[in-house]
Structures are given as C-alpha cells and as structure tokens.
Design a protein around this motif. Structure first.
Motif, PDB file in Angstrom:
ATOM      1  N   VAL A 140       0.826  -1.206   0.000  1.00 34.46           N
ATOM      2  CA  VAL A 140       0.000   0.000   0.000  1.00 34.46           C
ATOM      3  C   VAL A 140       0.863   1.260   0.000  1.00 34.46           C
ATOM      4  O   VAL A 140       0.661   2.167  -0.824  1.00 34.46           O
ATOM      5  N   VAL A 141       1.816   1.317   0.903  1.00 35.70           N
ATOM      6  CA  VAL A 141       2.597   2.542   1.071  1.00 35.70           C
ATOM      7  C   VAL A 141       3.478   2.829  -0.148  1.00 35.70           C
ATOM      8  O   VAL A 141       3.854   3.976  -0.403  1.00 35.70           O
ATOM      9  N   SER A 142       3.809   1.791  -0.911  1.00 37.16           N
ATOM     10  CA  SER A 142       4.649   1.980  -2.098  1.00 37.16           C
ATOM     11  C   SER A 142       3.961   2.815  -3.165  1.00 37.16           C
ATOM     12  O   SER A 142       4.608   3.273  -4.114  1.00 37.16           O
ATOM     13  N   GLN A 143       2.662   3.007  -3.030  1.00 36.62           N
ATOM     14  CA  GLN A 143       1.922   3.812  -4.009  1.00 36.62           C
ATOM     15  C   GLN A 143       2.018   5.307  -3.715  1.00 36.62           C
ATOM     16  O   GLN A 143       1.550   6.132  -4.518  1.00 36.62           O
ATOM     17  N   LEU A 144       2.608   5.658  -2.574  1.00 37.58           N
ATOM     18  CA  LEU A 144       2.831   7.062  -2.245  1.00 37.58           C
ATOM     19  C   LEU A 144       4.094   7.569  -2.941  1.00 37.58           C
ATOM     20  O   LEU A 144       4.961   6.783  -3.340  1.00 37.58           O
ATOM     21  N   GLU A 145       4.209   8.886  -3.066  1.00 43.81           N
ATOM     22  CA  GLU A 145       5.341   9.485  -3.773  1.00 43.81           C
ATOM     23  C   GLU A 145       6.497   9.759  -2.814  1.00 43.81           C
ATOM     24  O   GLU A 145       6.299  10.363  -1.750  1.00 43.81           O
ATOM     25  N   ASN A 146       7.690   9.352  -3.231  1.00 45.37           N
ATOM     26  CA  ASN A 146       8.878   9.667  -2.446  1.00 45.37           C
ATOM     27  C   ASN A 146       9.131  11.170  -2.446  1.00 45.37           C
ATOM     28  O   ASN A 146       9.011  11.830  -3.483  1.00 45.37           O
ATOM     29  N   LYS A 153      -4.956  14.506   6.566  1.00 42.26           N
ATOM     30  CA  LYS A 153      -6.182  14.335   5.775  1.00 42.26           C
ATOM     31  C   LYS A 153      -5.872  13.661   4.442  1.00 42.26           C
ATOM     32  O   LYS A 153      -6.620  12.771   3.996  1.00 42.26           O
ATOM     33  N   GLU A 154      -4.753  14.030   3.825  1.00 41.38           N
ATOM     34  CA  GLU A 154      -4.375  13.418   2.539  1.00 41.38           C
ATOM     35  C   GLU A 154      -4.045  11.936   2.708  1.00 41.38           C
ATOM     36  O   GLU A 154      -4.405  11.115   1.858  1.00 41.38           O
ATOM     37  N   ILE A 155      -3.366  11.610   3.815  1.00 35.76           N
ATOM     38  CA  ILE A 155      -3.056  10.201   4.081  1.00 35.76           C
ATOM     39  C   ILE A 155      -4.343   9.411   4.322  1.00 35.76           C
ATOM     40  O   ILE A 155      -4.517   8.298   3.801  1.00 35.76           O
ATOM     41  N   ASN A 156      -5.258  10.008   5.079  1.00 34.52           N
ATOM     42  CA  ASN A 156      -6.544   9.336   5.329  1.00 34.52           C
ATOM     43  C   ASN A 156      -7.295   9.092   4.027  1.00 34.52           C
ATOM     44  O   ASN A 156      -7.842   8.007   3.795  1.00 34.52           O
ATOM     45  N   ASN A 157      -7.309  10.099   3.168  1.00 33.09           N
ATOM     46  CA  ASN A 157      -8.025   9.968   1.889  1.00 33.09           C
ATOM     47  C   ASN A 157      -7.340   8.960   0.973  1.00 33.09           C
ATOM     48  O   ASN A 157      -8.007   8.319   0.142  1.00 33.09           O
ATOM     49  N   PHE A 158      -6.024   8.817   1.124  1.00 27.61           N
ATOM     50  CA  PHE A 158      -5.287   7.826   0.333  1.00 27.61           C
ATOM     51  C   PHE A 158      -5.640   6.408   0.797  1.00 27.61           C
ATOM     52  O   PHE A 158      -5.791   5.500  -0.025  1.00 27.61           O
ATOM     53  N   ILE A 159      -5.792   6.224   2.111  1.00 27.68           N
ATOM     54  CA  ILE A 159      -6.027   4.890   2.666  1.00 27.68           C
ATOM     55  C   ILE A 159      -7.485   4.458   2.521  1.00 27.68           C
ATOM     56  O   ILE A 159      -7.764   3.266   2.300  1.00 27.68           O
ATOM     57  N   LYS A 160      -8.436   5.373   2.624  1.00 23.30           N
ATOM     58  CA  LYS A 160      -9.871   5.032   2.643  1.00 23.30           C
ATOM     59  C   LYS A 160     -10.316   4.129   1.486  1.00 23.30           C
ATOM     60  O   LYS A 160     -11.086   3.175   1.708  1.00 23.30           O
ATOM     61  N   ASN A 183       4.805  17.315  13.124  1.00 24.50           N
ATOM     62  CA  ASN A 183       3.845  18.424  13.057  1.00 24.50           C
ATOM     63  C   ASN A 183       2.663  18.112  12.135  1.00 24.50           C
ATOM     64  O   ASN A 183       2.255  18.943  11.315  1.00 24.50           O
ATOM     65  N   GLU A 184       2.152  16.867  12.282  1.00 28.50           N
ATOM     66  CA  GLU A 184       0.988  16.410  11.521  1.00 28.50           C
ATOM     67  C   GLU A 184       1.259  16.307  10.018  1.00 28.50           C
ATOM     68  O   GLU A 184       0.315  16.208   9.220  1.00 28.50           O
ATOM     69  N   ILE A 185       2.527  16.316   9.637  1.00 24.58           N
ATOM     70  CA  ILE A 185       2.901  16.145   8.230  1.00 24.58           C
ATOM     71  C   ILE A 185       3.578  14.781   8.085  1.00 24.58           C
ATOM     72  O   ILE A 185       4.460  14.425   8.870  1.00 24.58           O
ATOM     73  N   TYR A 186       3.176  14.029   7.069  1.00 21.79           N
ATOM     74  CA  TYR A 186       3.667  12.664   6.850  1.00 21.79           C
ATOM     75  C   TYR A 186       4.554  12.624   5.607  1.00 21.79           C
ATOM     76  O   TYR A 186       4.262  13.281   4.604  1.00 21.79           O
ATOM     77  N   GLU A 187       5.612  11.824   5.708  1.00 23.51           N
ATOM     78  CA  GLU A 187       6.506  11.654   4.562  1.00 23.51           C
ATOM     79  C   GLU A 187       7.104  10.252   4.599  1.00 23.51           C
ATOM     80  O   GLU A 187       7.343   9.693   5.673  1.00 23.51           O
ATOM     81  N   LEU A 188       7.315   9.676   3.425  1.00 19.30           N
ATOM     82  CA  LEU A 188       7.921   8.351   3.351  1.00 19.30           C
ATOM     83  C   LEU A 188       9.339   8.368   3.894  1.00 19.30           C
ATOM     84  O   LEU A 188      10.113   9.290   3.629  1.00 19.30           O
TER      85      LEU A 188
END
Length: 200
Positions: A140-146, A153-160, A183-188
């Motif tokens: 799943v996570v491999s579909q995110l951009e490096n 919110k973007e991560i939630n919308n990606f997973i839903k 700080n509520e920001i997610y990164e690979l």
C-alpha cells in the motif's frame, strides 16, 4: 578462512619432500632423525621443511629432552583440504542461494497480495501475522510518492479506498517505519528504514 592462510597452506605443500613427510606422519608421530633416515635426507633438511610445515600449521612439534617429535595437525589439514574449493565456489553458491531466496520471497509476496486484496485493490482485512501484515503495508505505502509531504487528511483519503480503518493503517505506517510524522505532516522514510518482512 582468510586468503593468505589458504595461500600459505598450499605453498607449504608445494614440495615433494614435505608431502612425503606428511605421508609418513600420517602413520604416527616421528622424530627428525627417523624422518631423515626414511627420506634419505639430512636432519638439517628435515628441520628446514618442518619449519615450513609448522608455519603453515600443518604439523605439531613437541620436545622431549634433546629430541623433537613431529605429528600431523589433523584438524587443520582436514579443514583446509577443501578451503580453496569453498573459496572459489562460495560466491557462485551464495548467488544461487540468494536467487532461490528472492524467488521464494517473490512468490510469498504475490500470494499474500492475491489473498488479501480484491481485484479492485481493496484490502479485505489487515493480516494478523506480522510478516503478512508488513507485506500488505509495503504494498500500500509503495503507491505514495517519495519526497512528497502529506497532511493527515491526505493520508486518510489515500487509505480510505483501500480499507475503511484508515486510522489503524496510518498508525501502522508510522510504527513500522514506512513513514515518519512531524507536526501532523507525513513523509515516506527511505526504504532502508522500512521494517523488513524478508528477515522474519
């Protein structure tokens, strides 16, 4: 075995007299005088060759008063007899084993993905077994951009679209080092930091 020791071993054997000495010593312990008589050489010659054999750890010495007795270092000889073959073929064997392992991992990954995901890409359930769970999370996570930064919110919308329990999967991403949060920001994370299911 280190390469220099293997070379030393074979150098010590590169002499007919030394090999003959080893053949005689295979029958049992002998002193220098007996070896000299059997090989029709001088005691000084035996001393010279014995030094080379001892330096290569092929023989042992013990002194009894003024007499030196020689015996085979059986363990070392047997251990080194196949060392050069082991050294030469090690890389080939390791590569074959690695190929077999990679193929096994590939098949397992394909099996887990086929069993836990629908043809539309939805996750049927989060696996209970850690290895299978990590395979699913990695998929799943491999579909995110490096290098891209995501809001929660973007991560939630990606997973839903993949699974309704987006909060659990989001936490699993962090827990298993697939992503980091600041700080509520997610990164690979770099893939080197990802939890490795292959080692389980």
């Amino acid at each position: 075995m280190q390469l220099d020791k293997i070379v030393s071993y074979h150098k010590a054997l590169a002499d007919p007299t030394r090999i003959k000495m080893l053949i005689i010593l295979a029958e049992g312990e002998r002193n220098g005088q007996v070896l000299a008589e059997k090989l029709h050489v001088t005691p000084a010659t035996i001393t010279h060759h014995a030094t080379k054999l001892r330096e290569a750890s092929l023989i042992n010495e013990r002194r009894d008063k003024n007499t030196i007795y020689f015996s085979l270092n059986d363990y070392f000889i047997h251990n080194n007899a196949t060392a050069i073959v082991e050294l030469i073929y090690r890389n080939v064997r390791n590569k074959r084993e690695e190929d077999v392992m990679l193929e096994s991992h590939k098949k397992l990954k394909e099996s887990v993905i086929n069993n836990f995901f629908t043809t539309e890409g939805r996750l049927k359930q989060i696996p209970a077994q850690l290895k299978k769970k990590l395979i699913v999370l990695e998929h799943v996570v491999s579909q995110l951009e490096n290098g891209r930064k995501y809001t929660e919110k973007e991560i939630n919308n990606f997973i839903k679209p993949v699974h309704e329990d987006f909060a659990t999967i989001r936490r699993e991403f962090i827990m298993h080092q697939f992503m980091y949060r600041e700080n509520e920001i997610y990164e690979l994370n770099p893939k080197e930091l990802w939890a490795r299911w292959e080692t389980l």
